[in-house]
Design a protein around this motif. Structure first.
Motif, PDB file in Angstrom:
ATOM      1  N   THR A 142      12.809  25.987   2.290  1.00  0.00           N
ATOM      2  CA  THR A 142      11.928  25.986   3.544  1.00  0.00           C
ATOM      3  C   THR A 142      10.915  26.988   3.332  1.00  0.00           C
ATOM      4  O   THR A 142      10.821  27.770   2.384  1.00  0.00           O
ATOM      5  CB  THR A 142      12.922  26.314   4.765  1.00  0.00           C
ATOM      6  N   GLY A 143      10.021  27.074   4.197  1.00  0.00           N
ATOM      7  CA  GLY A 143       9.237  28.162   4.338  1.00  0.00           C
ATOM      8  C   GLY A 143       8.379  28.595   3.292  1.00  0.00           C
ATOM      9  O   GLY A 143       7.862  27.410   2.726  1.00  0.00           O
ATOM     10  N   THR A 144       8.136  29.703   2.970  1.00  0.00           N
ATOM     11  CA  THR A 144       7.199  29.938   1.826  1.00  0.00           C
ATOM     12  C   THR A 144       7.718  29.350   0.441  1.00  0.00           C
ATOM     13  O   THR A 144       6.938  29.001  -0.416  1.00  0.00           O
ATOM     14  CB  THR A 144       7.252  31.467   1.454  1.00  0.00           C
ATOM     15  N   VAL A 145       9.144  29.267   0.350  1.00  0.00           N
ATOM     16  CA  VAL A 145       9.569  28.546  -1.096  1.00  0.00           C
ATOM     17  C   VAL A 145       9.083  27.166  -0.953  1.00  0.00           C
ATOM     18  O   VAL A 145       8.478  26.585  -2.072  1.00  0.00           O
ATOM     19  CB  VAL A 145      10.985  28.732  -1.232  1.00  0.00           C
TER      20      VAL A 145
ATOM     21  N   ASP B 204       7.564  37.500   4.840  1.00  0.00           N
ATOM     22  CA  ASP B 204       7.064  36.375   5.647  1.00  0.00           C
ATOM     23  C   ASP B 204       8.282  35.964   6.499  1.00  0.00           C
ATOM     24  O   ASP B 204       9.165  35.590   6.263  1.00  0.00           O
ATOM     25  CB  ASP B 204       6.645  35.501   4.748  1.00  0.00           C
ATOM     26  N   ALA B 205       7.859  35.790   7.789  1.00  0.00           N
ATOM     27  CA  ALA B 205       8.806  35.486   8.914  1.00  0.00           C
ATOM     28  C   ALA B 205       9.361  33.785   8.713  1.00  0.00           C
ATOM     29  O   ALA B 205      10.558  33.746   8.865  1.00  0.00           O
ATOM     30  CB  ALA B 205       8.384  35.557  10.161  1.00  0.00           C
ATOM     31  N   THR B 206       8.639  33.241   8.013  1.00  0.00           N
ATOM     32  CA  THR B 206       9.029  31.820   7.952  1.00  0.00           C
ATOM     33  C   THR B 206       9.415  31.558   6.551  1.00  0.00           C
ATOM     34  O   THR B 206       9.790  30.226   5.874  1.00  0.00           O
ATOM     35  CB  THR B 206       7.715  30.757   8.119  1.00  0.00           C
ATOM     36  N   SER B 207       9.562  32.564   5.583  1.00  0.00           N
ATOM     37  CA  SER B 207       9.994  32.137   4.308  1.00  0.00           C
ATOM     38  C   SER B 207      11.694  32.071   3.961  1.00  0.00           C
ATOM     39  O   SER B 207      12.309  32.694   4.942  1.00  0.00           O
ATOM     40  CB  SER B 207       9.386  33.272   3.501  1.00  0.00           C
ATOM     41  N   GLY B 208      12.153  31.879   2.921  1.00  0.00           N
ATOM     42  CA  GLY B 208      13.529  31.912   2.586  1.00  0.00           C
ATOM     43  C   GLY B 208      14.029  30.468   2.180  1.00  0.00           C
ATOM     44  O   GLY B 208      13.441  29.572   2.118  1.00  0.00           O
TER      45      GLY B 208
END
Lengths: 228, 228
Positions: A142-145, B204-208
């Motif tokens: 999810t997200g940046t990945v 980054d808050a949305t990363s992972g």
């Protein structure tokens, strides 16, 4: 001519001229000439070349994103491999239908400042979210990945399209299978028949898969009937 | 100033200006300003903007190709996976060392006519041959098929570099591992620890990675010490 018709005519001409002459070299005059309308007509649609670029970018980005999202929606219930293939195929389909639009988008992508850069970021976010939701189902990222994976996948599709442009006679469907195969099992584990299908053996004297030097007339027929 | 010094100064400035202002918008004046030399000095090196573009393109292409071939030679005796990784790492290293040069090459790549297009074709041929000889060892492909694979691999490397530019805090080494992993075993078979290493969780808050939502202060420290 109704305003809506003139508008889409002007924007279509602008995409073509931007793609072929570059962002900086394009002038309102050259777009007017391509659209076969007066310069005044163009100023009836937009106020400046900058606004023309912005409007054309917005339209082309929207078209590209809609095309990809629609494809994803159509294939949502299919197995993972089919979905992965459909993703690459959607980019290829777009590039085939709108080669000037695709070239224009590639130009715009690396814009770092201004309204077009903001648009490009928005497009990236939309595509990433769509991909992430699909990959989350597969339990991946999810997200940046997901954003990184989306960037790599789009880069692969773009390179695949470039490969079909560089090498004449390359089978676009086989390139889509190649990209799908690489993301599925890697390059080494790839079904060798995909490599064999990339180039009809007789279209280029230097082409071919190692060990496969047979050039039979039956391949010619196959190449000629390549499905769309 | 000796001519050779002035020459490389002018070319270096030209690469920078072409990369930042675009091929069409670049003028001999802006290159002279960037190089802090007179316009006459530039005309002592080249006769025109077109020749400046051609000379700068030749130098940058050569540098890029030499960097990749040298890396390939250094890793020639290593196992296949290490060679695949070294290939991606060489592109990343180049982009890190010469970001303006890398951006310039990307601009040049899709030139379809003129001397720069011929240069781009030559570069593609050289890289393809190098890759093909390496892949022939692995029994994979030759000729046009190798050219397609080279195009896709370079596109992946380019997209990986773009990913590190788009998303702040991305670990470039992990992206190289991601690309290597995709070409080795595909996206699905990928070692999940690579995805986890792509982005330090708190940048980054949305990363992972899916399922990893922990954001501990200890990770912050890790992120701050991310190696170059």
């Amino acid at each position: 001519m109704p305003l809506e018709v003139r508008r889409s005519l002007v924007i279509e001409a602008a995409v073509w001229v931007f793609a072929n002459e570059g962002l900086a070299a394009t002038t309102v005059d050259s777009v007017a000439e391509k659209a076969a309308v007066s310069k005044a007509s163009i100023y009836g649609v937009v106020r400046s070349k900058d606004e023309l670029l912005e409007v054309a970018a917005r339209e082309e980005f929207d078209r590209f994103v809609n095309s990809l999202l629609a494809s994803q929606a159509r294939h949502a219930q299919e197995p993972r491999l089919a979905r992965a293939r459909a993703r690459f195929a959607a980019v290829f389909g777009y590039a085939r239908e709108r080669p000037h639009g695709f070239a224009f988008l590639i130009m715009l992508r690396d814009n770092k400042v201004g309204p077009v850069a903001a648009l490009a970021r928005e497009v990236r976010r939309t595509l990433t979210q769509a991909l992430a939701s699909d990959m989350a189902v597969a339990g991946m990222a999810t997200g940046t990945v997901a954003e990184i994976l989306a960037t790599v996948l789009i880069g692969m599709a773009e390179a695949g399209v470039r490969a079909t442009e560089i090498s004449p006679g390359v089978d676009a469907d086989a390139v889509v299978d190649l990209l799908t195969g690489i993301t599925s099992v890697g390059l080494v584990g790839l079904d060798k028949s995909i490599l064999a299908r990339l180039v009809p053996a007789e279209s280029d004297a230097t082409s071919g898969v190692a060990g496969d030097s047979s050039k039979t007339p039956s391949n010619l027929k196959q190449a000629a009937s390549t499905q769309d």
